[in-house]
Scaffold this motif. Structure first.
Motif, short mmCIF file in Angstrom:
data_model
loop_
_atom_site.label_atom_id
_atom_site.label_comp_id
_atom_site.label_asym_id
_atom_site.label_seq_id
_atom_site.Cartn_x
_atom_site.Cartn_y
_atom_site.Cartn_z
N TYR A 333 0.80 -1.23 0.00
CA TYR A 333 0.00 0.00 0.00
C TYR A 333 0.84 1.29 0.00
O TYR A 333 0.30 2.36 0.23
CB TYR A 333 -0.97 -0.01 1.18
CG TYR A 333 -2.09 -1.00 0.98
CD1 TYR A 333 -3.15 -0.73 0.13
CD2 TYR A 333 -2.06 -2.24 1.62
CE1 TYR A 333 -4.17 -1.65 -0.07
CE2 TYR A 333 -3.06 -3.17 1.43
CZ TYR A 333 -4.12 -2.87 0.58
OH TYR A 333 -5.12 -3.79 0.38
N VAL A 413 -0.67 -3.21 8.21
CA VAL A 413 -1.42 -2.25 7.42
C VAL A 413 -2.56 -2.98 6.75
O VAL A 413 -2.35 -4.01 6.10
CB VAL A 413 -0.52 -1.58 6.37
CG1 VAL A 413 -1.34 -0.68 5.45
CG2 VAL A 413 0.59 -0.77 7.04
N VAL A 420 -5.54 1.93 1.65
CA VAL A 420 -5.48 1.67 3.09
C VAL A 420 -6.84 1.95 3.72
O VAL A 420 -7.49 2.95 3.42
CB VAL A 420 -4.40 2.55 3.75
CG1 VAL A 420 -4.56 2.59 5.26
CG2 VAL A 420 -3.01 2.04 3.40
#
Length: 518
Positions: A333, A413, A420
């Protein structure tokens, strides 16, 4: 738009143009930036008889740079002012074979053998200080290889497209519609990524070993000082670096360089280059050392492209780079919610909830900056107390939309495949885990030494810093280290400069004493 002084300056810059250049503008009559674009390009064109512009109606806003009536491969969907004004000027100069940003012969050869066609698009923000480096590097590549085209796109006036491309960080470079790179970069890294993705034609050029008295690896404050001090001793010096300035270029404001009350990273990098250019130093940018070999007193350094350099003395001044969390989901990400530069990428999170991981000066400064843009800023510090200066802590705590959590370990994450959506965090005292719903994560956890292939040759500590003595000597005669890559305490510009000078003087002393043989 441009005042008389600026026009006079541009007239001088363009005085040596050989070819004729045209801004071929296509813009909708209703576009809100039409007048601004026409005024800017009209003013630039008025500075040289070799420049002109023509306007036709289009759906959006775009202009193509023509050379003697033919496309150069360079185009802009933007009003290139602010930080990108230099990109516009260099696009013209580079197309004419001019400009101080054109790389040396070896790097040019690598660009020319890239397999094409390659269609590059870079999304930028005009407030981004890292974007021009990327735009200008890709523009140079376009002028060197006819199989490459490059278009710069201002995300602010192409917001729908930015959303469709899922751009969440700048600069974002797409190669034939596929994301190639996000964030700050340099010519060498971008070229390496293009080589990996597209391959190269066979390069039959003969490889030779280039010999020097001293090779300095790195061109930040420490490396530049080492090169200058070595050259002043009458030695044949080469500087191998990814870019002049190093980490300094990513610093917006510098106010603690003694005798220089205030400067910027960009200006300091330019000053370092200018000072080195006062001496017969071979500055070889866009090189990354991949292999280090010892053969008696000879040290051989090989780059990723196969170049080989040799010297009896090597000064390692490769600095440090931003640390990553190294948790699941982070790599996937980056550029899609994970960011490292709040100044550049903060505007993408206007009105959104973000986290800043890190409670040192950089982390708290980032939180303060982001608080003026984002609806909510969550600071997560691994330790039991913040490490930032008290004045920064007090400022952050006074802001109503900033919350701070100590003893917080980032574990994962989390995203939905496109961006995200959160961060899994563990309370180090209670052991409890939770997921914080987020739109973005700014990682600000310090720097890691760029000791790379030298770790296999010289002694390093557990942090990867090269172990040195009081004279910048390593455990291998003839190899020295200076600045942030070494174990020297306090990673500061002024200290790195002194350490670079010290390393050069130690290398010269060892040469005079016969410890290293040139």
């Amino acid at each position: 738009m441009l005042d008389a002084a600026m026009k006079d300056q541009l007239s001088g810059i363009f005085a040596g143009l050989v070819s004729d250049y045209t801004f071929d503008i296509q813009v909708s009559p209703q576009h809100e930036s039409r007048s601004e674009l026409l005024e800017l390009l009209g003013d630039v064109a008025s500075c040289s008889g070799k420049l002109s512009y023509r306007v036709s109606e289009g759906e959006g806003l775009k202009f193509v740079l023509l050379k003697d009536g033919e496309p150069t491969g360079l185009s802009f969907r933007a009003v290139p002012n602010g930080h990108e004004f230099t990109s516009l000027l260099l696009a013209i100069l580079n197309s004419d074979g001019k400009g101080k940003n054109i790389p040396d012969e070896s790097i040019r050869a690598r660009v020319k053998v890239l397999n094409g066609p390659i269609k590059l698009t870079t999304y930028v923000s005009l407030t981004c200080t890292n974007c021009p480096d990327v735009v200008q590097a890709l523009n140079v590549m376009t002028t060197l290889n006819s199989g490459i085209t490059h278009e710069m796109v201002d995300g602010a006036i192409n917001q729908k497209e930015v959303e469709e491309m899922k751009v969440q960080g700048v600069p974002s470079v797409f190669a034939d519609g596929k994301l190639l790179h996000v964030g700050r970069s340099d010519f060498g890294e971008l070229l390496s990524k293009l080589e990996a993705q597209y391959g190269v034609k066979e390069n039959t050029a003969e490889r030779t070993v280039r010999n020097y008295d001293v090779i300095v690896v790195g061109a930040g404050p420490a490396g530049s000082a080492s090169a200058i001090y070595s050259a002043r001793k009458g030695l044949k010096v080469a500087v191998l670096a990814e870019r002049v300035g190093g980490q300094v270029k990513e610093t917006v404001g510098i106010e603690n360089l003694i005798s220089v009350p205030k400067t910027t990273g960009e200006q300091l990098a330019a000053d370092l280059r200018a000072h080195m250019n006062d001496y017969p130093v071979d500055i070889l940018e866009h090189r990354r050392i991949e292999k280090v070999e010892l053969n008696g007193s000879e040290k051989r350094l090989s780059t990723a492209s196969g170049e080989v350099f040799s010297a009896p003395a090597v000064i390692v001044a490769t600095g440090a780079s931003w640390r990553k969390l190294n948790v699941p989901g982070e790599a996937e990400y980056i550029g899609r919610g994970v960011a490292f530069c709040p100044h550049c990428d903060g505007p993408f999170y206007k009105g959104k909830h973000v986290a800043v991981v890190g409670g040192g000066n950089s982390g708290i400064e980032a939180a303060i900056d982001l608080a003026g843009i984002c609806s909510r800023v969550t600071v997560l510090e691994f330790m039991d107390e913040l490490k930032a200066d008290k004045v920064l802590q007090e400022k952050a705590k006074s802001l109503p939309n900033v919350e701070i959590f100590l003893s917080s370990q980032s574990l994962e994450v989390i995203g939905n495949g496109e961006k995200v959506t959160g961060l899994r965090v563990k309370d180090r005292k209670s052991g409890a885990e939770r997921v914080i719903d987020l739109d973005g994560i700014f990682v600000q956890i310090g720097l890691a030494a760029n000791s790379g292939p030298f770790r296999e040759v010289v002694e390093t500590n557990k942090q990867g810093e090269i172990v040195i003595d009081a004279h910048c000597r390593t455990n291998v005669p003839g190899i020295y280290a200076a600045g942030d890559v070494s174990t020297v305490p306090y990673k500061q510009i002024v200290i790195a400069m002194g350490e670079g000078a010290k390393a050069a003087l130690s290398a010269f002393e060892d040469r005079m004493r016969g410890i290293i043989v040139g």
